[in-house]
Design an enzyme around this catalytic site. Structure first.
Site, PDB file in Angstrom:
ATOM      1  N   SER A   4      23.504  49.402   8.527  1.00  0.00           N
ATOM      2  CA  SER A   4      23.313  50.742   8.282  1.00  0.00           C
ATOM      3  C   SER A   4      23.750  51.708   9.190  1.00  0.00           C
ATOM      4  CB  SER A   4      21.826  51.028   7.777  1.00  0.00           C
ATOM      5  OG  SER A   4      20.841  50.836   8.823  1.00  0.00           O
TER       6      SER A   4
ATOM      7  N   GLY B  11      22.905  51.282  13.172  1.00  0.00           N
ATOM      8  CA  GLY B  11      24.302  51.064  13.928  1.00  0.00           C
ATOM      9  C   GLY B  11      24.473  52.236  15.093  1.00  0.00           C
TER      10      GLY B  11
ATOM     11  N   GLU C 120      30.479  48.179  11.760  1.00  0.00           N
ATOM     12  CA  GLU C 120      30.817  48.171  10.336  1.00  0.00           C
ATOM     13  C   GLU C 120      29.584  48.795   9.803  1.00  0.00           C
ATOM     14  OE1 GLU C 120      33.684  47.453   9.337  1.00  0.00           O
ATOM     15  OE2 GLU C 120      34.791  46.707  11.111  1.00  0.00           O
TER      16      GLU C 120
ATOM     17  N   CYS D 230      29.074  47.564   0.833  1.00  0.00           N
ATOM     18  CA  CYS D 230      29.525  48.676   1.600  1.00  0.00           C
ATOM     19  C   CYS D 230      30.492  49.585   0.977  1.00  0.00           C
ATOM     20  CB  CYS D 230      29.844  48.293   3.054  1.00  0.00           C
ATOM     21  SG  CYS D 230      31.005  47.062   2.926  1.00  0.00           S
TER      22      CYS D 230
END
Ligand code: NAD
Length: 510
Positions: free
Chosen positions: A241, A245, A262, A296
């Site tokens: 998330s 991140g 990512e 995602c």
């Protein structure tokens, strides 16, 4: 249910492995893994202790000293064997992914196929770690650029892709000469154990040292934190998330570690007036409800031209009515459960908020109860009329909620709406007009890492570099030249003459 046993999952499993060996792990904070499908416990895990973590890092560092000197096509040979073995385990591994994570069986098998595909890709890549020759301005000099292995690469993965994201990173990093330390999400650690049990023996049978592929299982705040803080780990590839991140990026930047990030997306599809709805409607439904909206790349916003808004709305309501929500191991089911009760709460809270902010739920949105739902994680995918500026629409809610947003006039208005979020992962447009499509793909078009035409936002192929811009983190994984992130770039200059000319013509005489 024989697939956990077939894959070597025991009642209680160690959460620490250096390859084929499993270390004694912590007796404290035992983790019980239950399936979101039926709420039944599957197996327990003893998390990786601090002592086991130290041992694993030391073994990995020693393995690196050997592995970095193995010619990369030979490293590729190991990956080829891993790909062959994964093919043999596709059926039970896909079932375990589906049962542990809750995605449909087709998607579980798809994830294993993605692992196989990246193995094949990495084998080819192992013969193509190309550097370049650069023209030197000095006489009798040559300049070249080459790529060297980095060391221990930490791979931290999210719950929604329990297998494939590791493979994207690990297979490429391994042919680059790195060794890989994997910390999976503690929501789906059994898939990681199963994979470790498949690959550990292959490495051993090849006579290669322990430590090329290691596994540590534990909470993000303990084991995850150890990995990101550790100076012995030069690169961390993090998938998760945006808030986590942001923390990972800050810690790594502070110690000048490299990162591949990512993170979350807020992906949109634009429907231009001339969109082919026969293509668009199934693509949108799959993209919005596949993996129960927990990809995602899930479609979260649908930006529809006013001239076709009512037609699209009707078609989607009809398509959503035909969706079957239930046990993902039943192949006729389209939508499985959310991962846990917290995810269900995020879903219901987001729907309450969108109503308060002016939105209107036009289909779905209920938590599903009753004897046909064996856990309390099943929800009815929701269609919501909304506007892009609503605070909740600006966020990624990791659940099957699709916001329908209207635009009018020129395509640039739709592109502006699409780009007006902080995330920048995936985007797509449906149009039959070359001008409209090319504008979407031009410098004034989509600002995302992925831009598709006449297809949805999810389901990327491994051959391209995967990742997103803005708060999605800027990392790239899998295909194209994503391999370069796993290596150290080195510029080399060699003087093969008997003079010492300095660059820029600088004179220095003794
Ligand atoms: P998350 O951020 O909660 O967890 C991700 C990983 O980080 C887990 O392994 C977790 O244990 C670990 N972690 C937690 N705290 C940590 C810490 N302090 N230090 C180090 N590691 C820590 O994410 P999630 O809920 O598992 O996954 C869903 C999110 O991941 C969504 O936002 C989704 O969009 C994103 N995602 C992105 C991609 C992509 O490629 N862009 C792919 C899959 C998922």
């Amino acid at each position: 249910m024989d697939f956990p046993a077939q894959l070597g999952i025991e009642k209680v499993n160690s959460g620490a492995s250096s390859g084929s060996q499993w270390l004694s792990a912590s007796e404290q904070d035992r983790l019980m893994v239950s399936s979101p499908v039926d709420a039944k416990p599957i197996a327990a895990i003893q998390p990786c202790s601090s002592e086991a973590f130290e041992q694993i890092i030391e073994v990995a560092q020693r393995a690196f000293l050997h592995w970095r000197m193995v010619p990369s096509p030979k490293r590729g040979e190991l990956i080829r064997k891993i790909g062959i073995e994964l093919r043999k385990h596709k059926t039970p591994l896909g079932r375990l992914i589906s049962y542990e994570m809750g995605k449909s069986l087709q998607e579980g098998w798809g994830e294993v196929q993605e692992m196989i595909d990246i193995c094949d890709f990495a084998v080819g890549q192992s013969r193509m770690l190309y550097g370049r020759t650069i023209a030197s301005e000095r006489e009798q000099h040559k300049m070249v650029e080459q790529y060297q292995p980095l060391g221990v690469v930490g791979v931290l993965t999210a719950f929604n892709f329990p297998a494939a994201v590791w493979a994207w990173n690990a297979m490429i990093a391994a042919v680059c000469g790195d060794v890989i330390l994997w910390k999976p999400s503690s929501k789906v650690p059994l898939t990681a154990i199963a994979i470790q049990k498949i690959i550990g023996p292959i490495v051993k049978a090849e006579g290669l040292p322990e430590g090329i592929f290691s596994l540590v299982i534990g909470k993000g705040k303990t084991i995850g934190e150890k990995i990101i803080q550790d100076h012995r780990i030069p690169l961390v590839s993090f998938t998760g998330s945006i808030p986590t991140g942001r923390h990972v990026a800050t810690v790594l930047a502070n110690r000048f570690g490299k990162s591949i990030l990512e993170l979350g997306g807020n992906n949109a599809v634009i429907l231009a007036p001339d969109a082919n709805l026969k293509l668009a409607v199934p693509a949108i439904v799959f993209g919005a409800v596949g993996t129960a909206g927990q990809r995602c790349t899930t479609i979260r916003r649908l930006i529809i031209h006013e001239s076709i808004f009512d037609t699209v709305k009707k078609a989607l309501i009809k398509a959503y009515a035909s969706l079957k929500v239930g046990d993902p191991l039943d192949e006729s089911v389209h939508v499985g459960p959310l991962i846990d009760k917290e995810a269900v709460l995020c879903f219901t809270t987001a729907l309450e908020q969108v109503k308060k902010q002016g939105g209107k739920i036009i289909r779905g949105g209920k938590v599903l109860t009753g004897s046909s739902y064996k856990s309390n994680c099943y929800v009815e995918p929701a269609l919501v009329m909304a506007e892009n500026h609503f605070p909740i629409v600006q966020e990624e809610t990791f659940a099957p909620i699709l916001y329908l947003i209207q635009y009018s006039g020129h395509i640039s208005n739709a592109i502006r709406i699409q780009n007006s979020v902080k995330q920048g992962l995936s985007s797509s447009i449906f149009t039959n007009s070359i001008q409209t499509a090319e504008e979407f793909l031009s410098p004034c078009g989509s600002d995302c890492g992925i831009a598709n035409v006449n297809m949805g936002t999810s389901g990327a192929e491994i051959g391209g570099a995967f990742g997103g811009e803005k708060e999605t983190g800027g990392g790239r994984e899998a295909g194209s030249d994503a391999w370069k992130a796993y290596m150290r770039r080195q510029t080399i200059a060699v003087n093969f003459g008997d003079q010492l000319p300095l660059a820029q013509g600088i004179k220095f005489e003794l």
